[in-house]
Structure formats: structure tokens, C-alpha cells
Design a protein around this motif. Structure first.
Motif, PDB file in Angstrom:
ATOM      1  N   TYR A  89     -18.516  -5.622  23.200  1.00  0.00           N
ATOM      2  CA  TYR A  89     -18.901  -6.382  24.383  1.00  0.00           C
ATOM      3  C   TYR A  89     -18.792  -5.662  25.571  1.00  0.00           C
ATOM      4  O   TYR A  89     -18.500  -6.097  26.638  1.00  0.00           O
ATOM      5  N   ASP A  90     -18.899  -4.396  25.505  1.00  0.00           N
ATOM      6  CA  ASP A  90     -18.932  -3.469  26.908  1.00  0.00           C
ATOM      7  C   ASP A  90     -20.007  -4.264  27.652  1.00  0.00           C
ATOM      8  O   ASP A  90     -21.031  -4.581  27.474  1.00  0.00           O
ATOM      9  N   LYS A  91     -19.595  -3.900  28.806  1.00  0.00           N
ATOM     10  CA  LYS A  91     -20.537  -4.418  30.101  1.00  0.00           C
ATOM     11  C   LYS A  91     -20.316  -6.220  30.098  1.00  0.00           C
ATOM     12  O   LYS A  91     -20.959  -6.745  31.093  1.00  0.00           O
ATOM     13  N   TRP A  92     -19.560  -6.625  29.278  1.00  0.00           N
ATOM     14  CA  TRP A  92     -19.357  -8.201  29.416  1.00  0.00           C
ATOM     15  C   TRP A  92     -17.883  -8.410  29.550  1.00  0.00           C
ATOM     16  O   TRP A  92     -17.341  -8.785  30.307  1.00  0.00           O
ATOM     17  N   ASN A 125     -15.446  -3.013  30.902  1.00  0.00           N
ATOM     18  CA  ASN A 125     -16.144  -2.091  31.149  1.00  0.00           C
ATOM     19  C   ASN A 125     -16.273  -0.444  30.985  1.00  0.00           C
ATOM     20  O   ASN A 125     -16.198   0.149  31.779  1.00  0.00           O
ATOM     21  N   ASN A 126     -16.298  -0.575  29.567  1.00  0.00           N
ATOM     22  CA  ASN A 126     -16.234   0.763  29.220  1.00  0.00           C
ATOM     23  C   ASN A 126     -17.606   1.418  29.305  1.00  0.00           C
ATOM     24  O   ASN A 126     -18.648   0.596  29.450  1.00  0.00           O
ATOM     25  N   ASN A 127     -17.763   2.500  29.192  1.00  0.00           N
ATOM     26  CA  ASN A 127     -18.957   3.292  29.089  1.00  0.00           C
ATOM     27  C   ASN A 127     -19.459   3.300  27.655  1.00  0.00           C
ATOM     28  O   ASN A 127     -18.746   3.714  26.711  1.00  0.00           O
ATOM     29  N   PRO A 128     -20.509   2.457  27.377  1.00  0.00           N
ATOM     30  CA  PRO A 128     -20.749   2.080  25.945  1.00  0.00           C
ATOM     31  C   PRO A 128     -20.881   3.199  24.948  1.00  0.00           C
ATOM     32  O   PRO A 128     -20.452   3.125  23.900  1.00  0.00           O
ATOM     33  N   LYS A 129     -21.405   4.305  25.407  1.00  0.00           N
ATOM     34  CA  LYS A 129     -21.724   5.489  24.521  1.00  0.00           C
ATOM     35  C   LYS A 129     -20.512   5.946  24.127  1.00  0.00           C
ATOM     36  O   LYS A 129     -20.106   6.507  23.029  1.00  0.00           O
ATOM     37  N   ALA A 130     -19.556   6.633  25.402  1.00  0.00           N
ATOM     38  CA  ALA A 130     -18.492   7.284  25.404  1.00  0.00           C
ATOM     39  C   ALA A 130     -17.638   6.408  24.331  1.00  0.00           C
ATOM     40  O   ALA A 130     -16.821   6.893  23.445  1.00  0.00           O
TER      41      ALA A 130
END
Ligand code: ADA
Length: 558
Positions: free
Chosen positions: A427-430, A433-438
């Protein structure tokens, strides 16, 4: 009324989808209230019982010509005890799998059928536990009464096998005997082939196994969901005493390195997680709503539905077969941790669910994946043993489909060596706050070094929440704008990653949660609001964002 095709012409079936007297009971069994309800339904749809967690007794007079009666319950939530004229004839745990109850040598005339349904939480219940979805109460799927003879066909399984330039169909029929009678014979018709068997019972059962070859068939695919009917007929001398028709499709699903291949073509899965839940109706979803859900899901360009987190109503699976929707069907489990996995009932309740799920849903060509143990403990020694046992059990029941498990333990999971496909709930961005691809690249490194190397990978859950109707120029959290933006960006991020075989959005529709427990007590409207439609299937902005995005992503990778 029970399937989307006729599955019996000889066996007499009477629908018990009708009105019942329902009595709300105290924990001690005293009657607290009496209602007239219709079945199937959840008692949460009855005024005053919206939040009732307890037991209710359903009663109905039935009339029969007598003989052997088989009651088939497609789903009772979550524990059922069945009584016939006051005699206890069946007990079943788990709302999401079918079971039967037999009343033998019954006199002709009127009798009483009673079912006590119980949706309480306790240490006896290890799968229905307080959760981020709701364990409803009631007779929530259809009920059928069958008049059977001294033997009947329990199941007919057809396994399509792709050969070099032709197909084979492996046939397995199980017949149950209510008294050993060895003058029976069985005939199975598959396309233009007819197989004959002399029935020889052993311990009350007979299993017929054979194979037939076919040069040319119309393959089942997303684009052309071709279906066939196989027929099994049980004979006593020249008289047909029972029958069972089953629908199936010729399709091949397998993995090859990081690829998921459907009929030899590499899939990119674009899916939704779907709970069986509709506003005010609960999990007793009628067929027209099931079909509307498929309409809406297909309209976005999606090609798969994950039955998060339990086996679904077989009528929904029938519709997926007919409409070319791929299905990840999942044994019942969500966030069950070591303490509950260690309870005496866990392994048996899980094994029963898996056996009933695969036995009853075996022939659906839409089901391409069996999933287990969503976000359960994947690192404690005993828990890993449970994963091993469940994957082994699935493989013993069905070698024709790959397995997977959706995990959120990114850097301590010890089970990646077990399933055929690796799936992650992220649940990145929810929630983070990770960079999803990385972040995903990091996870992949761990997976490749811990048993999951060179296996297909799926994002089995990602998404964001929005309150239907909450709009904001500022794209503030919980607004429709924010949800649409997050999901659109994540699909864009993930769909460009070459080692991914697909993404499955959490979730299709808002669904009720157990709002008295854990962090779910802070979920607005007592719902998980990550649907792209609300609980009444009203579209949020994210529906249009997904449609805009999914429709540009091909279903097959080059
Ligand atoms: C988990 C879980 C889902 C849902 C989701 C969420 O990934 O598998 O059932 O609860 O979290 O909405 O947080």
C-alpha cells in the motif's frame, strides 16, 4: 436457481429458497424474538438484527414423497447445525463452502427442517474471526432438497490436459452408496465419447477414473469462453436412477519462469479484489447483482477477480465461466496470526475449507489460481508448517492449477519456496510513502534470495480509500480525487515493471467491516472504503481512472 445451467434432469430437486420462521436465540438458546425471513439472506437485513452476532434458528415444514432425502446447503454463515424432525443430522463450519445433510428412509408427508446458524466469534472459530470484512449470519446461499435413491453421484470432475496437437480430458466420478448394491453401472458422456463403468462399492463409495482424447475442441479463453457439458448417469439395470451434468472448458494455465501462460499466451493480469458484500444485503448477493458486478469490472478493462478472502458462490463462478473472467479463488483466511493458527481447530477447519472449495469448484475454467492464507504468519516455524500442509493438500486435490499466497511480510517471509506464484499486498502511497518501484525492486531482491527466484510475481493488493461523494480540489486523503490519483499513478508505476505478471486493485466495492475491533473501528461508515465503487455500486472518480488506465494495458504480454 442453483447453477447457471441445468445440472440434473433425473434427480428430483426442490428449491427450499423460500420463507422461514426465524427465531433469535440467546447464548443459552432461549427465544428472544421471532421473525419471518426469506432464504437466502443475512439476518443483518432484518430490522433490529443489523449488528446481531449470535445464533438464530430457522424452521420450515417440508413435504416429501418419502425415501432418502438429501439437503444441500450452498452456504450457512458461519456455523450450521441441521435438524430433521428434531434429530440432529449435520454440523458444518464455514460460511463459504457447501455441505449436505441426509435424512434416510423418510415417510411420505410433512416433516420439519430446522437449521441453527451461529456467527459468534470464539476460539472454536479460527477462520471467521474479527476482521476487515464482516462475518454475516444466516442461511446466506441457496438450499435444495433432493429425493435420491440408494446411491447418488457426489461429483464429476473433468481435467482438461493440453497435448502436443490435441487435448485429453481426465474424468473422475465419485458415487456414494446408501446401501451396498452392486448391480449398478455408470455411463459418462463427454462430447462424442461415452465411457462405461461397472460400479463396485467399497466402504460405501465408488470412484471411476478414466481419460478420453479429443483432436479438435473449442478452447475456453477470455475472448471466447467456450464451455462444454459432461453428463454422468447412474443405472440400475436399464433404469437411470441418478444423473449429474457438469460444465467445463478446455484451457491450459501454467507458469514458465516468470510467466503465467493461459493457452500458451503470457498473461498480464489486471484485476480487482471483490468481497461478497452489497449495501443492506450483506453477503447474500442475488444473481443480478453478481452479473452487474461483472459488467462493471469488465467495463474497466479488467480481466481477473480475486475472491478475497474466501470461496465464492458457485453461481458467480458460473457467470465468470460464461463471460471469460479469470478468477483467483481463495481458501478462507485473512490476517490469521500464530496464536490463532495454533488453536486446535485451525488446521482441520482450513483443510475442510480447501477440500470443499476444490471439490465443489473443480470444473470452473475461469478459476486459474488457488490462493491461501492472506497476510497470515509466514515466518514462525509452526505457521510455515501450516503453509506447507495447505499447499500440499491443494496439489493433492488439483495438479492442474498454480498456487499462490498474498503476503505483506516483505523481508521476513519464509514461504516463498512453496507457492507457484509470488503475490504481494503493498500500500505505497496510502499506508506508506515509499517509492513504489524502488520498494518493489527491494522486495524482489529478498524474494529472489529466499525461494521465490524465477517465479511469476503479482501485486495482489494495492489501492487507496475514498468516501463516496467527498470531493476536494486539494486531493486531500479520503477524497475521491486522491484515491483516483493514487491508483492511476500506481497502475502506471507497476504496469511498466517487466518482471511483474499483473496487478490486482484493492478493492472493487466498499464493504462492511467488524467495526468493534482493532483499527477497523476507525474505518468511516464501518466500511473498508477502498472500493472504486461504493457499497451500492455507485462509481467514484477512481472507477474512471482505472478504466482509463486498464483499457490501455494489453491482457497479453509480447
Ligand atoms: C490487507 C488485507 C485486505 C484489506 C487491506 C486494507 O491487505 O488483505 O483484506 O484489509 O489490507 O484495506 O487495509
Amino acid at each position: 436457481m442453483f447453477r447457471m445451467f441445468d445440472d440434473h434432469f433425473v434427480r428430483k430437486q426442490i428449491s427450499l429458497c423460500s420463507s422461514y420462521k426465524m427465531e433469535k436465540l440467546s447464548n443459552e438458546g432461549e427465544v428472544l424474538g421471532t421473525y419471518t425471513v426469506t432464504v437466502p439472506s443475512c439476518w443483518q437485513s432484518t430490522i433490529g438484527l443489523e449488528d446481531f452476532r449470535g445464533q438464530c434458528r430457522y424452521s420450515k415444514k417440508i413435504n416429501t414423497n418419502g425415501g432418502n432425502i438429501r439437503f444441500v446447503f450452498k452456504g450457512v454463515s458461519h456455523t450450521a447445525d441441521v435438524y430433521f424432525d428434531g434429530k440432529h443430522i449435520a454440523h458444518h463450519y464455514n460460511a463459504y463452502t457447501p455441505f449436505d445433510a441426509l435424512a434416510l428412509g423418510v415417510s411420505a408427508g410433512e416433516h420439519e427442517l430446522q437449521i441453527v446458524a451461529d456467527n459468534r466469534f470464539s476460539e472454536d472459530s479460527t477462520l471467521h474471526i474479527p476482521n476487515d470484512y464482516y462475518s454475516y449470519g444466516g442461511i446466506t446461499r441457496p438450499v435444495i432438497m433432493e429425493e435420491i435413491g440408494d446411491a447418488y453421484i457426489e461429483y464429476l470432475h473433468i481435467t482438461p490436459i493440453k497435448l502436443q496437437n490435441s487435448w485429453e480430458a481426465k474424468i473422475e466420478v465419485l458415487i456414494k452408496s446408501l446401501k451396498d448394491d452392486n448391480n449398478l453401472s455408470l455411463k459418462v458422456e463427454v462430447l462424442d465419447k461415452v465411457l462405461d463403468f461397472d460400479v463396485k462399492f467399497c466402504d460405501g463409495e465408488y470412484k471411476a477414473v478414466s481419460s478420453v482424447a479429443f483432436e479438435n475442441v473449442n478452447v475456453w479463453s477470455i475472448e471466447n469462453p467456450n464451455l462444454y457439458i459432461a453428463k454422468a448417469r447412474l443405472y440400475n439395470a436399464d433404469m437411470v436412477i441418478d444423473d449429474l451434468l457438469e460444465r467445463f472448458g478446455f484451457r491450459e494455465i501454467k507458469t514458465e519462469g516468470r510467466k503465467i501462460l493461459l493457452n500458451g499466451k503470457q498473461l498480464f493480469i489486471k484485476g480487482f479484489n471483490r468481497h461478497e458484500d452489497f449495501g443492506g444485503i450483506g453477503c447474500a448477493i442475488p444473481e443480478n447483482i453478481m452479473n452487474m458486478d461483472i459488467d462493471i469490472i469488465l467495463s474497466t478493462g479488467a480481466n481477473l477477480i480475486r475472491t478475497s478472502h474466501y470461496p465464492n458462490d458457485e453461481r458467480f463462478l458460473d457467470l465468470c465461466d460464461e463471460r471469460g473472467v479469470l478468477v483467483w479463488e481463495e481458501a478462507h483466511a485473512r490476517q490469521i496470526f500464530l496464536e490463532t493458527m495454533s488453536l486446535p481447530n485451525f488446521r482441520k477447519q482450513s483443510a475442510n475449507c480447501i477440500e470443499e472449495m476444490i471439490t465443489s469448484h473443480y470444473n470452473h475454467p475461469s478459476i486459474i489460481l488457488w490462493g491461501i492464507l492472506n497476510e497470515c504468519d509466514t515466518y514462525s516455524d509452526y505457521a510455515v508448517e501450516c503453509y506447507i500442509a495447505q499447499i500440499d493438500q491443494i496439489k493433492s486435490l488439483d495438479k492442474s492449477r498454480p498456487t499462490t499466497q498474498a503476503t505483506d511480510k516483505f523481508f521476513k517471509d519464509k514461504t516463498h519456496g512453496l507457492p507457484d506464484i509470488i503475490s504481494f499486498n503493498i500500500y505505497d502511497k496510502w499506508y506508506a510513502n515509499n517509492n513504489p518501484k524502488a520498494h518493489l525492486d527491494e522486495i524482489k531482491k529478498y524474494v529472489d534470495n529466499n525461494g521465490g527466484n524465477d517465479k511469476p510475481m503479482l501485486i495482489s493488493e494495492f489501492g487507496a480509500a475514498a468516501i463516496y461523494g467527498y470531493r476536494s480540489f486539494s486531493e486531500v486523503k479520503w477524497s475521491e480525487e486522491r484515491q483516483a490519483k493514487v491508483i492511476y499513478e500506481l497502475i502506471d508505476d507497476y504496469s511498466s515493471i517487466d518482471y511483474l505478471s499483473g496487478v490486482i486493485i484493492w478493492q472493487y466495492a466498499d464493504a462492511r467491516v467488524d467495526s468493534e475491533f482493532r483499527e477497523w473501528n476507525s474505518r468511516p461508515k464501518a466500511q473498508n472504503n477502498k472500493g472504486i465503487v461504493d457499497c451500492y455500486r455507485q462509481p467514484k472518480m477512481s472507477y474512471y481512472a482505472v478504466k482509463n488506465s486498464f483499457s490501455k494495458i494489453p491482457t497479453y504480454k509480447k
